[in-house]
Design a protein around this motif. Sequence first.
Motif, short mmCIF file in Angstrom:
data_model
loop_
_atom_site.label_atom_id
_atom_site.label_comp_id
_atom_site.label_asym_id
_atom_site.label_seq_id
_atom_site.Cartn_x
_atom_site.Cartn_y
_atom_site.Cartn_z
N VAL A 182 0.84 -1.20 0.00
CA VAL A 182 0.00 0.00 0.00
C VAL A 182 0.87 1.25 0.00
CG1 VAL A 182 -1.67 1.33 1.34
CG2 VAL A 182 -1.97 -1.14 1.08
N GLY A 183 1.92 1.23 0.82
CA GLY A 183 2.79 2.40 0.92
C GLY A 183 3.52 2.72 -0.38
N LEU A 184 4.00 1.70 -1.07
CA LEU A 184 4.67 1.94 -2.35
C LEU A 184 3.70 2.50 -3.38
CD1 LEU A 184 6.96 -1.22 -2.68
CD2 LEU A 184 7.65 1.11 -2.09
N SER A 185 2.48 2.00 -3.37
CA SER A 185 1.47 2.52 -4.29
C SER A 185 1.18 3.99 -4.01
CB SER A 185 0.18 1.70 -4.17
OG SER A 185 -0.78 2.11 -5.11
N HIS A 186 1.09 4.34 -2.74
CA HIS A 186 0.84 5.73 -2.36
C HIS A 186 2.03 6.63 -2.70
CE1 HIS A 186 -2.42 4.58 0.83
NE2 HIS A 186 -2.81 4.38 -0.41
N ARG A 187 3.20 6.02 -2.89
CA ARG A 187 4.41 6.78 -3.26
C ARG A 187 4.65 6.77 -4.76
NH1 ARG A 187 4.56 5.21 1.77
NH2 ARG A 187 5.89 6.17 3.37
N GLY A 188 3.66 6.32 -5.52
CA GLY A 188 3.72 6.46 -6.96
C GLY A 188 4.01 5.22 -7.77
N ALA A 189 4.26 4.09 -7.12
CA ALA A 189 4.52 2.86 -7.86
C ALA A 189 3.20 2.19 -8.25
CB ALA A 189 5.36 1.90 -7.02
N GLN A 190 3.23 1.43 -9.35
CA GLN A 190 2.10 0.56 -9.66
C GLN A 190 2.46 -0.82 -9.14
OE1 GLN A 190 0.84 0.31 -13.74
NE2 GLN A 190 -1.05 -0.76 -13.20
N VAL A 191 1.58 -1.36 -8.31
CA VAL A 191 1.94 -2.51 -7.50
C VAL A 191 1.02 -3.69 -7.76
CG1 VAL A 191 2.24 -3.34 -5.12
CG2 VAL A 191 2.83 -0.98 -5.70
N ALA A 192 1.61 -4.89 -7.85
CA ALA A 192 0.86 -6.14 -7.78
C ALA A 192 1.02 -6.69 -6.38
CB ALA A 192 1.38 -7.14 -8.81
N LEU A 193 -0.09 -7.01 -5.75
CA LEU A 193 -0.09 -7.50 -4.37
C LEU A 193 -0.31 -9.01 -4.40
CD1 LEU A 193 -2.46 -4.72 -2.99
CD2 LEU A 193 0.03 -4.74 -2.89
N LEU A 194 0.69 -9.77 -3.97
CA LEU A 194 0.65 -11.22 -4.05
C LEU A 194 0.53 -11.84 -2.67
CD1 LEU A 194 1.97 -10.31 -6.78
CD2 LEU A 194 3.24 -12.47 -6.74
N ALA A 195 -0.37 -12.81 -2.52
CA ALA A 195 -0.53 -13.58 -1.30
C ALA A 195 -1.58 -14.65 -1.57
CB ALA A 195 -0.93 -12.70 -0.12
N ARG A 196 -1.91 -15.44 -0.55
CA ARG A 196 -2.86 -16.53 -0.75
C ARG A 196 -4.32 -16.08 -0.62
NH1 ARG A 196 -1.32 -20.76 3.63
NH2 ARG A 196 -1.09 -18.80 4.77
N ARG A 197 -4.59 -15.07 0.20
CA ARG A 197 -5.97 -14.74 0.56
C ARG A 197 -6.54 -13.66 -0.37
NH1 ARG A 197 -4.53 -14.11 6.89
NH2 ARG A 197 -2.78 -13.03 5.92
N ARG A 198 -7.37 -14.08 -1.32
CA ARG A 198 -7.87 -13.14 -2.34
C ARG A 198 -8.68 -12.01 -1.73
NH1 ARG A 198 -8.65 -12.59 -7.62
NH2 ARG A 198 -7.79 -14.63 -8.14
N GLU A 199 -9.56 -12.33 -0.79
CA GLU A 199 -10.44 -11.28 -0.23
C GLU A 199 -9.61 -10.16 0.40
OE1 GLU A 199 -14.04 -10.79 3.07
OE2 GLU A 199 -13.50 -12.78 2.33
N ARG A 200 -8.60 -10.52 1.17
CA ARG A 200 -7.75 -9.50 1.77
C ARG A 200 -6.93 -8.76 0.71
NH1 ARG A 200 -5.13 -10.90 7.64
NH2 ARG A 200 -7.09 -11.25 8.77
N LEU A 201 -6.52 -9.47 -0.32
CA LEU A 201 -5.77 -8.82 -1.40
C LEU A 201 -6.63 -7.77 -2.11
CD1 LEU A 201 -3.87 -11.79 -3.07
CD2 LEU A 201 -2.86 -9.90 -1.79
N VAL A 202 -7.88 -8.12 -2.36
CA VAL A 202 -8.78 -7.17 -3.02
C VAL A 202 -8.96 -5.93 -2.16
CG1 VAL A 202 -11.16 -6.79 -3.77
CG2 VAL A 202 -9.99 -8.92 -4.37
N ASP A 203 -9.13 -6.11 -0.85
CA ASP A 203 -9.25 -4.97 0.06
C ASP A 203 -7.97 -4.14 0.06
OD1 ASP A 203 -11.80 -5.69 0.79
OD2 ASP A 203 -11.19 -6.73 2.63
N ALA A 204 -6.82 -4.82 0.07
CA ALA A 204 -5.54 -4.10 0.05
C ALA A 204 -5.37 -3.31 -1.22
CB ALA A 204 -4.38 -5.08 0.23
N ALA A 205 -5.78 -3.89 -2.36
CA ALA A 205 -5.67 -3.19 -3.64
C ALA A 205 -6.54 -1.94 -3.66
CB ALA A 205 -6.06 -4.13 -4.78
N LYS A 206 -7.72 -2.02 -3.06
CA LYS A 206 -8.59 -0.84 -2.97
C LYS A 206 -7.94 0.24 -2.12
CE LYS A 206 -12.95 -3.36 -3.56
NZ LYS A 206 -14.21 -3.80 -2.88
N GLU A 207 -7.33 -0.18 -1.01
CA GLU A 207 -6.65 0.77 -0.13
C GLU A 207 -5.45 1.40 -0.83
OE1 GLU A 207 -4.31 0.86 4.21
OE2 GLU A 207 -5.33 -0.97 3.52
N ALA A 208 -4.75 0.60 -1.62
CA ALA A 208 -3.56 1.08 -2.30
C ALA A 208 -3.89 2.05 -3.43
CB ALA A 208 -2.76 -0.10 -2.84
#
Length: 259
Positions: free
Chosen positions: A23-49
Amino acid sequence: MSDGMLRVAVVGASAGLGRCIGVGLSHRGAQVALLARRRERLVDAAKEAGNGAVPVVCDVTDAESCRRAMQETVSALGRLDALVYTTGMGVLAPLEQTTADQWAQLFATNVTGASLITAAAVQHLAATGGSAVYLSSLSASYTTPWPRLGAYAVSKAALDKLVEAWRIEHPEVGFTRLAVGDSMGGAGDSQTEFNKSWDPAALSEAIDFWMSHGYMQGGLVDADHLVDVVNAVIRCGKSSFIPYLTLAPRPSSAVDELR
């Protein structure tokens, strides 16, 4: 990086420090892919980012999952400039009580998983002269292993050597080992989950022992500071990469927050 925007894959980004960094890198201007096992949490993180962040399901202990995830990442981002590996787990137990299954799980997550996702990403990183950062521990290289966390320290020491081995085999990529002290992460799902599976009474007893024997002095690494450090490292790229970096906290009374 013709458009000036970094494309970054953050592994372990559904919670804890990985989520803070993604999330922090996205807020600092990077385009980020968020990788992990839990899709629901990833979707929430992507929205936050925001900023076009992409959720990508990945099990780092499975080579095919790593390959699929990296293909999806590069397809979504267009290229890959940096990989940040934050995934990690620990076992709270004396070495004599650490089981074979616990050893296997530790290495599968903390070491083998790092190598599997790197193998899937390295050619993409080489194509951009990119970099890879791996979160390690002070106890792996700079301090003695903490009692009851010996297995964790051993796995992180193996991770440190793994990063060196990748650097030797692929000098066209900037590999960085970042040793980080204790951190509580951020709020909500960004709070560090490292010790959530441990028995609270056993953890409290261990903290008392660590404090009384000088292993723990109470300082915590600020999550925003960690993000700033990672951001600075990956923006160096291969041309001026930092092979080893340590982020240690100043002693304080914040240890009470870990109880």
